[in-house]
Design a protein around this motif. Sequence first.
Motif, mmCIF file in Angstrom:
data_model
loop_
_atom_site.group_PDB
_atom_site.id
_atom_site.type_symbol
_atom_site.label_atom_id
_atom_site.label_comp_id
_atom_site.label_asym_id
_atom_site.label_seq_id
_atom_site.Cartn_x
_atom_site.Cartn_y
_atom_site.Cartn_z
ATOM 1 N N ASP A 81 -17.838 -7.250 1.516
ATOM 2 C CA ASP A 81 -19.035 -7.299 2.371
ATOM 3 C C ASP A 81 -18.999 -8.533 3.279
ATOM 4 O OD1 ASP A 81 -19.726 -5.163 0.862
ATOM 5 O OD2 ASP A 81 -21.205 -6.235 -0.359
ATOM 6 N N ARG B 48 -6.487 -1.780 8.457
ATOM 7 C CA ARG B 48 -7.575 -1.150 7.708
ATOM 8 C C ARG B 48 -7.804 -1.867 6.376
ATOM 9 N NH1 ARG B 48 -6.514 5.131 7.713
ATOM 10 N NH2 ARG B 48 -8.706 5.326 7.180
ATOM 11 N N ARG C 82 -16.436 -8.175 6.012
ATOM 12 C CA ARG C 82 -16.909 -7.299 7.098
ATOM 13 C C ARG C 82 -17.886 -8.017 8.023
ATOM 14 N NH1 ARG C 82 -16.711 -3.180 3.054
ATOM 15 N NH2 ARG C 82 -18.941 -3.365 2.627
ATOM 16 N N PHE D 139 0.816 5.593 -0.325
ATOM 17 C CA PHE D 139 -0.026 6.794 -0.271
ATOM 18 C C PHE D 139 0.671 7.901 -1.033
ATOM 19 C CE2 PHE D 139 -1.351 4.666 3.708
ATOM 20 C CZ PHE D 139 -2.705 4.551 3.420
ATOM 21 N N ALA E 149 -9.788 -4.861 7.251
ATOM 22 C CA ALA E 149 -11.185 -4.527 7.566
ATOM 23 C C ALA E 149 -11.917 -3.987 6.345
ATOM 24 C CB ALA E 149 -11.219 -3.501 8.693
ATOM 25 N N THR E 150 -11.236 -3.942 5.195
ATOM 26 C CA THR E 150 -11.773 -3.475 3.910
ATOM 27 C C THR E 150 -12.141 -1.984 3.907
ATOM 28 O OG1 THR E 150 -14.147 -3.884 4.108
ATOM 29 C CG2 THR E 150 -12.794 -5.770 3.516
ATOM 30 N N LEU E 151 -11.583 -1.246 4.858
ATOM 31 C CA LEU E 151 -11.836 0.205 4.842
ATOM 32 C C LEU E 151 -11.036 0.860 3.734
ATOM 33 C CD1 LEU E 151 -11.958 1.622 8.465
ATOM 34 C CD2 LEU E 151 -13.737 1.674 6.742
ATOM 35 N N ILE E 152 -9.844 0.310 3.475
ATOM 36 C CA ILE E 152 -9.038 0.806 2.359
ATOM 37 C C ILE E 152 -8.592 -0.391 1.522
ATOM 38 C CG2 ILE E 152 -8.256 2.883 3.565
ATOM 39 C CD1 ILE E 152 -5.624 1.525 4.107
ATOM 40 N N LYS E 153 -8.172 -0.103 0.296
ATOM 41 C CA LYS E 153 -7.791 -1.201 -0.606
ATOM 42 C C LYS E 153 -6.269 -1.242 -0.767
ATOM 43 C CE LYS E 153 -12.026 -0.839 -3.283
ATOM 44 N NZ LYS E 153 -12.567 0.431 -2.744
ATOM 45 N N LYS F 175 0.848 -1.195 0.000
ATOM 46 C CA LYS F 175 0.000 0.000 0.000
ATOM 47 C C LYS F 175 0.880 1.240 0.000
ATOM 48 C CE LYS F 175 -3.787 2.381 0.325
ATOM 49 N NZ LYS F 175 -4.769 2.373 -0.766
#
Lengths: 264, 385
Positions: free
Chosen positions: A87, A62, A90, A14, A65-69, A12
């Motif tokens: 989904d 995160r 989660r 940024f 938790a699938t909040l970000i990819k 990941k």
Amino acid sequence: MKVILKTENLCKTFKLSAKQQKLQNTKKKTITAVDNLTFEAYEGEIYGLLGPNGAGKTTTLRILATLIKADSGEAIVDGASVTKEPDIVRSKIGFLTSELKLEDFFTPNYLYDFFAKIHHIDPEVSKVRKKELFEKFGIDEFAEVKVANLSTGMKQKASLVISIVHNPNIIIFDEPTNGLDVLTARVVTDFLADLRNQGKTIIVSTHIFSLVERLCDRAGIIIDGKMIANDTLENLTAEKPLEDVFFDLYAATVGEAEKIGGTL
Amino acid sequence: MKNILTIMSKEFTRFFTDKRMVIATILPAVIIYFVYSFMGTMMTGRFTADEDHTPWVYSVNTPSFFTQFNINTVLIEANEIDTVKERILKGEVDLLVIFPENFDALVDAYDVRLTPDKPAPNIEMFFNSTAANSNMAFYTVTAMLDAYEATLSNKFDINRGIENPDLASIEEVSANIIAMMMPMLLMIFLYSGCMGLALESITGEKERGTLATLLVSPLKRRELAVGKILSIAVLAFLSGSLTAIATILSLPNLMGGIETNIYSVVDYILLAIIILTVLLLMVSLLSIISAFARTIKEAGQATMPLMVLIMLVGVSGMIGGGTQAETIYFIVPLYSSVKSMSGIFALDYSPINIALSAISTTIYAGICGYVLTKMFDSEKIMFSR
């Protein structure tokens, strides 16, 4: 032992804004938060991600938790892919971090019922579980008080209970004791141990060595987004205490041991 | 579907159990009713003279015909003119009329056909336009003098013996006035109704970190977007309807002679459909802006251009007729809704155009809803700092 959570080469990055580039005195346009991270967690264990601030622990959680990819790589949570079936993932996890807040206007009681409905829990089952959890954490005393009027510890307890309304098998906890007083912190860590005894899998991120030593079965040490060591706690601490192991690894990785004091 | 209802139920609980929010929604309707009614009464009182008041007119060089008018005439000399003017300002006298000397003789001698370059005899009249009675006296006496002038050289009359030459019925006149005002007011009421709710429900939750809690639940992003949009639209519909009803009820007070009881149930149903669809569009547009914004303050500023756009589109409804316009207008977002409202209020609409407007607006709202769903899925938008 059965692998219940697995990450493979998670990456990941940024983007850095011009302002951030200036602040960090770099010309790089991106920053790598998670760098080819691979680890596994077994059913019924507490797995700890240990690392200094900015190492990529929270980013990893995160992604789980699938909040970000993730930019690349994959994570499988109890058979579901975080990239393809977010989904389902989660619905299988309980995720708790300080950035997830409860709405001030509602009471813990209302919010518990609301999230139970979102998870499609049978109302009768939910009622029994709510009573049990509320009693265990002493929430029944402030169940009808608006979240806005609760203390930090009370809020944390309510958040914890609400994050596991659906009795998930995997609980992902970012810095579980951050900002809590010793009493509440103890309640939380005891509860995590309790959950493990019930056969649940718990992933925690922390920078507190003692927490890992006391609680975790296995741990991964992350520095600059990379997994530097990943083993059972027994093996990790076979020769010296975890803290020393970490500092040696840090010095070897970053190469500037004198900076350690400032980063941790 | 079940999740959408759960989200909506939470949004409704949030709204209806918060006294401040409920009061803030009902209050505009109450204020509008009383303010409009009060404004109407004030304006009527301000511009209407006492009905049984007989004007006090002071006149100089008074010809004999003038004393036969049904007014209180006081004959004065030319040297009293300045004093009388002051008394007009004080409200003691309504009107000062100054005839030229030998007015009757001058009038008899004057013939526009013989001496077209010579000006006609001139009467000077002084009044105070800010005093209702003086104003009234000016127009009454002007009308009397005009009538007298007409009798001197009567060639033809207009509308003799016809009491009300306006062929439009009171209903049509009222419908036209309402059609001019209401679409713009409705657009503004509806927009202001949903703006606060959308900002609070989306940017507010994002800012406070409670939206993230929903995003880690197994809710589908689509369910969250639809649940939010629908609940805000329903609440804004309630507040918008309340304000609209208050406005319609106060219209007869604001503008005398308007009949508001002229619409059928079908008209109201069509209106409700148009309002609901345009609300869905407004809410989804606002939701997109709200989801982009990081703080409520930022969202408030970012929604300003949309507000200006909605007001301008609302004003455009005052121009042009009902729905008997080009069909193509009825697929233009927002504008089609204003045109439809104008048409319904003017009792002059084509059902096909209304249907087209409702369907196209719903499609646009759907597209915006889809965009919102994608935005909920975007970490850059949801977690940007």
